[in-house]
Design an enzyme around this catalytic site. Structure first.
Site, short mmCIF file in Angstrom:
data_model
loop_
_atom_site.label_atom_id
_atom_site.label_comp_id
_atom_site.label_asym_id
_atom_site.label_seq_id
_atom_site.Cartn_x
_atom_site.Cartn_y
_atom_site.Cartn_z
N ASP A 105 -2.21 10.68 -2.05
CA ASP A 105 -2.38 9.67 -3.06
C ASP A 105 -2.81 10.21 -4.38
O ASP A 105 -2.53 9.34 -5.34
CB ASP A 105 -3.34 8.78 -2.42
N ARG A 119 0.86 -1.21 -0.10
CA ARG A 119 -0.06 0.18 0.01
C ARG A 119 1.01 1.20 -0.06
O ARG A 119 2.10 1.08 0.05
CB ARG A 119 -1.01 -0.15 1.09
N GLY A 120 0.25 2.32 -0.04
CA GLY A 120 1.12 3.75 -0.18
C GLY A 120 0.93 3.93 -1.63
O GLY A 120 1.57 3.06 -2.41
N ALA A 121 0.74 5.10 -1.91
CA ALA A 121 0.77 5.49 -3.50
C ALA A 121 1.97 5.04 -4.47
O ALA A 121 1.71 4.51 -5.33
CB ALA A 121 0.55 7.14 -3.54
N ARG A 176 -7.13 -0.43 -6.99
CA ARG A 176 -7.14 0.27 -6.00
C ARG A 176 -7.65 1.87 -6.60
O ARG A 176 -6.74 2.12 -7.66
CB ARG A 176 -6.26 0.62 -4.75
N ASN A 225 -5.50 12.51 0.83
CA ASN A 225 -4.63 11.56 1.76
C ASN A 225 -5.63 10.74 2.60
O ASN A 225 -6.83 10.92 2.66
CB ASN A 225 -3.51 12.41 2.31
N LYS A 226 -4.97 9.80 3.50
CA LYS A 226 -5.51 9.02 4.31
C LYS A 226 -6.61 9.81 5.21
O LYS A 226 -6.26 10.77 5.48
CB LYS A 226 -4.64 8.31 5.01
N GLN A 252 -2.42 2.28 9.99
CA GLN A 252 -0.69 2.64 9.52
C GLN A 252 0.13 3.16 10.10
O GLN A 252 1.35 3.04 10.06
CB GLN A 252 -0.95 2.98 8.00
C1 LIG Z 1 3.92 7.96 0.17
S1 LIG Z 1 2.49 7.36 0.52
C2 LIG Z 1 1.18 8.64 0.28
C3 LIG Z 1 -0.03 7.94 0.86
O1 LIG Z 1 -0.15 6.95 -0.11
C4 LIG Z 1 -0.18 7.69 2.40
O2 LIG Z 1 -0.05 8.89 3.02
C5 LIG Z 1 -1.63 6.97 2.42
O3 LIG Z 1 -2.54 7.65 2.49
C6 LIG Z 1 -1.52 5.62 2.31
O4 LIG Z 1 -2.69 5.01 2.45
P1 LIG Z 1 -3.03 3.40 2.23
O5 LIG Z 1 -4.49 3.16 2.30
O6 LIG Z 1 -2.11 2.85 3.31
O7 LIG Z 1 -2.37 3.10 0.81
#
Ligand SMILES: CSC[C@@H](O)[C@@H](O)C(=O)COP(=O)(O)O
Length: 369
Positions: free
Chosen positions: A244, A53-55, A90, A254-255, A203
């Site tokens: 993201d 996970r993470g963009a 996603r 973002n999250k 996370q």
């Molecule tokens: C460098 S990652 C930036 C975002 O992807 C991060 O802050 C985030 O919100 C991740 O969400 P996730 O749902 O864990 O994929």
């Protein structure tokens, strides 16, 4: 970054030169486990179930997913089908589409017989570039932490608040929001991180805390709702978060919960920075609230919690009454007006169209085309 003394990335090519190995982030912080991906379907599943996970890491996994598809069947039909399967894994992080488009453009221009080799080369380039990009974000952002330290007369550590995990686990290496913290820490600038636990998947508590502990960065895990209180009491010098998807006008997605931190930061005069690789900018859109698709995930992520028992077993328990409806919006949008600056691989800019295009003049023209 280093795990058990060894430099480790979040994704790499298996020993057979075909399979792709990733860290299974669902097992952290309790177990360091690896998962081997052998097909584009497995790569799509790993993205969807949040093994990765993470963009930026979602993008790199998508790229390797197309390489896996080309290893089985490099024909046009399979290229289109695998692209489609991976794209829907996603919806919010635009890096997935960015990486898949880049791969498809490279592969479609080649004869099928050349595609397997070209696909692995391009996926490796995307991964290597992400490492260099995040390292550059770290260098630029570390200046903000150093400046805060100077402003405090070098009298105490700089307190940074972050949300979710935008560390090396969210990228191929270094991270986005955490890269400036790692660079500052390694340069001897004392820094302490407030880590939002980041319900529902935690996370922050599970991944950001794991990373910071491994790197020896002082930190404290806090519940998501305490940020406003900390800021009111002068306990946060700056916020740094990831994104993201970023509109060309500087709105960031973002999250979920990021927006509330930005509001609290604005109310308390705390600088609110967003760190991002340019692959996170969606140049086609200008209104984050209206145009960015917000992922809605399974209700069980909210209703259930998983953790380690005192006996060391991993168990899942229910915390919501059976029968209560649950909604699980995974992201929210922070409008550009609440963002102090965007920390990119090319430097820091205002969260605005003028700011982004000054740093990335060609990208906007190319991608809008
Ligand atoms: C460098 S990652 C930036 C975002 O992807 C991060 O802050 C985030 O919100 C991740 O969400 P996730 O749902 O864990 O994929």
């Amino acid at each position: 970054m280093r795990i058990d003394g060894r430099d480790t990335r979040t994704i790499w090519l298996g020993e057979d030169g075909t399979a792709v190995v990733v860290i299974d982030q669902r097992a952290l912080p309790h177990r360091f486990a690896l998962r081997t991906l052998r097909s584009d379907a497995e790569a799509a599943e790993a993205i969807a179930d949040m093994t990765v996970r993470g963009a930026p890491l979602i993008g790199a996994t998508g790229a390797y997913g197309l390489a896996l598809a080309m290893a089985t069947d490099p024909g046009d039909g399979n290229l289109a089908a695998a692209y489609g399967r991976l794209l829907v894994a996603r919806p919010t992080a635009v890096n997935l589409r960015w990486a898949l488009d880049r791969m498809r453009a490279k592969l479609a221009a080649r004869q099928p017989a050349d595609r397997r080799r070209a696909a692995y080369a391009e996926a490796a380039a995307i991964a290597d570039e992400d490492v260099a990009t995040c390292a550059a974000i770290g260098e630029h952002g570390a200046g903000l932490i150093r400046a805060a330290w100077e402003r405090a007369g070098r009298s105490r550590p700089v307190n940074v608040l972050t949300h979710c995990n935008a560390g090396w686990l969210a990228t191929v290496d270094w991270g986005t929001a955490l890269a400036p913290i790692y660079k500052a820490h390694r340069a001897g600038v004392p820094v302490h991180v407030w880590v939002d636990e980041t319900r529902p998947r935690n996370q922050g508590a599970s991944l950001t805390a794991y990373e910071l502990l491994a790197e020896g960065v002082p930190h404290t895990v806090v519940v998501d709702n305490v940020g406003g209180h900390l800021m009111q009491h002068g306990k946060v010098d700056l916020c740094i978060v990831g994104t993201d998807r970023t509109t060309r006008t500087g709105d960031v997605c973002n999250k979920v919960g990021t927006y509330l931190k930005a509001l609290a930061a604005q109310d308390n005069g705390v600088p609110f920075y967003v760190a991002l690789p340019s692959s996170t900018v969606d140049w086609r859109i200008s209104d984050g609230v209206r145009q960015i698709p917000i992922e809605e995930r399974a209700a069980d992520e909210v209703a259930l919690m998983t953790g380690e028992t005192a006996a060391g077993a991993i168990e899942t328990v229910r915390i919501v009454p059976r029968g209560s409806p649950v909604a699980n919006f995974a992201f929210d949008v922070t409008p550009a007006r609440l963002v102090t600056g965007l920390v990119t691989e090319r430097g820091i800019c205002p969260a605005s169209e003028a700011g982004l295009t000054a740093l990335f003049p060609r990208e906007e023209a190319d991608r809008a085309a």
